[in-house]
Design an enzyme around this catalytic site. Structure first.
Site, PDB file in Angstrom:
ATOM      1  N   HIS A   1       0.838  -1.198   0.000  1.00 45.01           N
ATOM      2  CA  HIS A   1       0.000   0.000   0.000  1.00 45.01           C
ATOM      3  C   HIS A   1       0.870   1.243   0.000  1.00 45.01           C
ATOM      4  CE1 HIS A   1       0.800   0.646   4.228  1.00 45.01           C
ATOM      5  NE2 HIS A   1       0.282  -0.526   4.558  1.00 45.01           N
TER       6      HIS A   1
ATOM      7  N   HIS B   1       4.043   1.452   2.304  1.00 45.00           N
ATOM      8  CA  HIS B   1       5.194   0.697   1.805  1.00 45.00           C
ATOM      9  C   HIS B   1       5.796   1.409   0.588  1.00 45.00           C
ATOM     10  CE1 HIS B   1       2.330  -2.716   3.140  1.00 45.00           C
ATOM     11  NE2 HIS B   1       3.193  -2.545   4.131  1.00 45.00           N
TER      12      HIS B   1
ATOM     13  N   CYS C   1       1.593  -8.947  21.088  1.00 42.05           N
ATOM     14  CA  CYS C   1       0.765  -8.451  19.978  1.00 42.05           C
ATOM     15  C   CYS C   1       1.184  -9.189  18.711  1.00 42.05           C
ATOM     16  CB  CYS C   1       0.930  -6.948  19.785  1.00 42.05           C
ATOM     17  SG  CYS C   1       0.116  -6.372  18.275  1.00 42.05           S
TER      18      CYS C   1
ATOM     19  N   CYS D   1       2.122  -6.862  15.657  1.00 41.50           N
ATOM     20  CA  CYS D   1       3.508  -6.352  15.649  1.00 41.50           C
ATOM     21  C   CYS D   1       4.519  -7.473  15.753  1.00 41.50           C
ATOM     22  CB  CYS D   1       3.781  -5.445  16.844  1.00 41.50           C
ATOM     23  SG  CYS D   1       2.907  -3.901  16.852  1.00 41.50           S
TER      24      CYS D   1
ATOM     25  N   CYS E   1      -2.484  -2.611  21.918  1.00 37.01           N
ATOM     26  CA  CYS E   1      -1.330  -2.113  21.167  1.00 37.01           C
ATOM     27  C   CYS E   1      -1.748  -0.861  20.390  1.00 37.01           C
ATOM     28  CB  CYS E   1      -0.870  -3.204  20.189  1.00 37.01           C
ATOM     29  SG  CYS E   1       0.146  -2.558  18.868  1.00 37.01           S
TER      30      CYS E   1
ATOM     31  N   HIS F   1      -2.335  -1.663  16.750  1.00 43.02           N
ATOM     32  CA  HIS F   1      -3.357  -2.675  16.426  1.00 43.02           C
ATOM     33  C   HIS F   1      -4.478  -2.662  17.455  1.00 43.02           C
ATOM     34  CE1 HIS F   1       0.358  -4.056  14.404  1.00 43.02           C
ATOM     35  NE2 HIS F   1      -0.477  -4.298  13.429  1.00 43.02           N
TER      36      HIS F   1
ATOM     37  N   LYS G   1      -6.755   7.031   9.777  1.00 44.08           N
ATOM     38  CA  LYS G   1      -5.787   5.959   9.753  1.00 44.08           C
ATOM     39  C   LYS G   1      -6.063   5.065   8.539  1.00 44.08           C
ATOM     40  CE  LYS G   1      -4.529   2.219  12.658  1.00 44.08           C
ATOM     41  NZ  LYS G   1      -3.705   1.375  12.560  1.00 44.08           N
TER      42      LYS G   1
ATOM     43  N   LYS H   1      -7.667  -1.604   6.651  1.00 50.91           N
ATOM     44  CA  LYS H   1      -8.521  -2.461   5.843  1.00 50.91           C
ATOM     45  C   LYS H   1      -9.981  -2.287   6.225  1.00 50.91           C
ATOM     46  CE  LYS H   1      -5.280  -6.114   5.114  1.00 50.91           C
ATOM     47  NZ  LYS H   1      -4.742  -7.244   5.811  1.00 50.91           N
TER      48      LYS H   1
END
Ligand code: MSP
Length: 481
Positions: free
Chosen positions: A18, A21, A126, A129, A143, A146, A294, A297
């Site tokens: 995405h 990256h 987590c 991570c 986390c 997440h 943020k 998905k």
């Protein structure tokens, strides 16, 4: 001339490429190209992180063996990088047995040097991570990266790496002070230093319950913690690949702030424990949101670089991502702003200016600017500015400086009005102006090479032609596409 080794994080193979990256990978590509252009011998490494519980789970969900799953998904990253014209020298996959061998050798070395011991660990883990969380990592008990994944209580016998040994005698801080390695930007470096000063606990570096990983060489009942396996990719690629041989230590590890700790603390400590030199710079950029939200998905707002390439083309996408996002601070991106920028900077700016200038050259006659090589005196100040910006990872500023040249040409064309001069029969006065603008556009093509390699080539070809004619639009307006 020298050697330059730049890396991106190796991305988790269960994710799809995405915008986040893509940004890091583009930063690395621009720097790699820039160093190649300056005559350096370059090794640009990227790849995928393929072991661990998270990948194992995703593969099981997809009904595939972990390796099959990883092979399928690694191909998506390769495809995305090819559509963005990313010229990496090697794509590493941690499931490669040659990488695994180096991981085992390095861990064995650290063990033999007395930096690894066995103990029981209990803590909140987590899976997102792939790390144990400390009490001060938690936000509302979750986390921070997440919040939708419940951290799980884990208790097991693990091998531990004596990270504390590098804090107790200040080895890490001393290495930073001595310039053995550096962390940028400055504010993040200070954050890391502050955290080191608070003291560090030893870290668990093996897992008893994860089978998809590299076995601990002296105890096959455990696999090596995925982060240790992953970090070692930077080193292993300089051992087992033809392209990377002899490139250790890295000049630059690029990433976002989410994984700075691993790169700025754990990785240097592991290297010191193994007796290897440290990377020169660990540089972390900010985190990006989409329209202020943020990227996730579940929100369905993840930007796939392939969609950008479909809409804008490879070269424009490279430009838009690098121009729109800052390195040092967090950033936000919106498709609308990308579209506006495409129109203003590329269709109207660069493309139109090139057409305008070449049109006048066709009409009023060509000068002799095409004979010059290298940067001209007209933009020499900008060259220093661009170099400074790139050395400080201010890619957006570098592009701003380059595009400033284009607006300067435009302003001068509007001011001098060559078509009017022609009507007044002052053709002799037009030529020097056209020479100047043509030369400046050739400079632009040189500066743009690492950001927009194909566009740079096109501009050069157009302007170095024996018979210059009005250039077709480089970037068609969006409504005409
Ligand atoms: N596999 C580990 C890295 C191991 S490196 C030895 C990992 N992978 S990841 O797929 O989660 O990639 C994290 C990196 O992706 C970030 O450090 C950054 O380079 C990029 N980004 C992912 N999401 C991002 C944003 N929303 N914003 C900016 N960059 C982001 O961590």
């Amino acid at each position: 001339m020298g050697k330059y080794f730049v890396t991106t994080p190796i991305y988790y193979v269960n994710d799809k490429p995405h915008l986040g990256h893509a940004y890091t990978t583009l930063c690395a590509d621009v720097l790699a190209r820039w160093h190649r252009q300056n005559g350096d011998e370059v090794f640009f490494l990227t790849g995928t992180d393929e072991h661990g519980a998270k990948v194992e789970e995703s593969a099981a969900k997809a009904g595939l063996k972990p390796l099959e799953f990883a092979t399928q998904n690694a191909a998506r990253f390769k495809q995305a990088w090819s559509s963005l014209d990313i010229a990496y020298d090697y794509f590493i996959r941690t499931s490669d047995s040659k990488h695994e061998q180096v991981v085992q050798e390095l861990l064995q070395r650290i063990y033999d040097r007395g930096y690894i011991y066995q103990a029981e660990y209990q803590g909140l883990y987590c899976v997102g991570c792939e790390k144990f969380l400390q009490a001060d990592d938690l936000v509302n008990g979750k986390c921070p990266f997440h919040p939708n994944t419940e951290p799980v209580q884990q208790k097991e016998i693990n091998y531990f790496f004596k990270l504390s040994a590098f804090v107790d005698d200040n080895k890490l801080l001393k290495a930073l002070e001595d310039g053995q390695y550096n962390i940028v930007p400055e504010a993040r470096k200070n954050e890391v230093i502050g955290k080191i000063k608070k003291g560090l606990q030893d870290v668990s570096i093996s897992r008893a319950g994860v089978s998809w990983g590299v076995p601990v060489p002296w105890d096959n009942s455990q696999t090596i913690y995925v982060w240790v396996d992953a970090l070692i990719n930077y080193y292993s690629a300089t051992v087992f690949t033809e392209q990377g041989k002899g490139f250790w230590p890295a000049n630059l590890h690029l990433m976002a702030k989410d994984i700075l700790w691993f790169h700025a603390v754990i990785w240097p400590a592991l290297l010191m424990a193994a007796g290897l030199p440290l990377p020169q710079v660990v540089a972390a950029h900010g985190f990006f949101t989409i329209d202020g939200q943020k990227m996730s998905k579940s929100l369905g707002n993840v930007i796939d670089p392939n969609d950008l390439v479909k809409e804008f083309g490879t070269e424009a996408t490279r430009y838009l991502i690098m121009a729109e996002l800052p390195f040092v601070s967090d950033g936000d991106i919106s498709l609308n702003r990308l579209r506006q920028r495409y129109q203003s900077d590329l269709a109207n700016g660069l493309g139109n200016t090139l057409s305008r200038v070449t049109n006048m050259i066709e009409k009023f006659g060509q000068g002799n600017f095409v004979s010059g090589e290298g940067i001209s005196a007209y933009t020499r100040d900008t060259a220093a500015g661009i170099e400074g910006a790139l050395l400080n990872y201010h890619f957006d500023n570098a592009l701003w400086l380059i595009f400033r040249i284009i607006s300067l040409i435009d302003e001068e064309v509007d001011k001098t009005k060559p078509w009017q001069m022609s009507k007044e029969g002052k053709t002799d006065q037009i030529k020097p102006l056209l020479n100047k603008w043509g030369t400046m556009l050739l400079d632009v093509s040189l500066y743009l090479k690492s950001f927009m390699p194909e566009t740079a080539k096109k501009i050069e070809k157009i302007l170095r032609d024996d018979k210059i004619v009005k250039a077709e639009p480089l970037f068609p307006r969006l409504d005409n596409k």
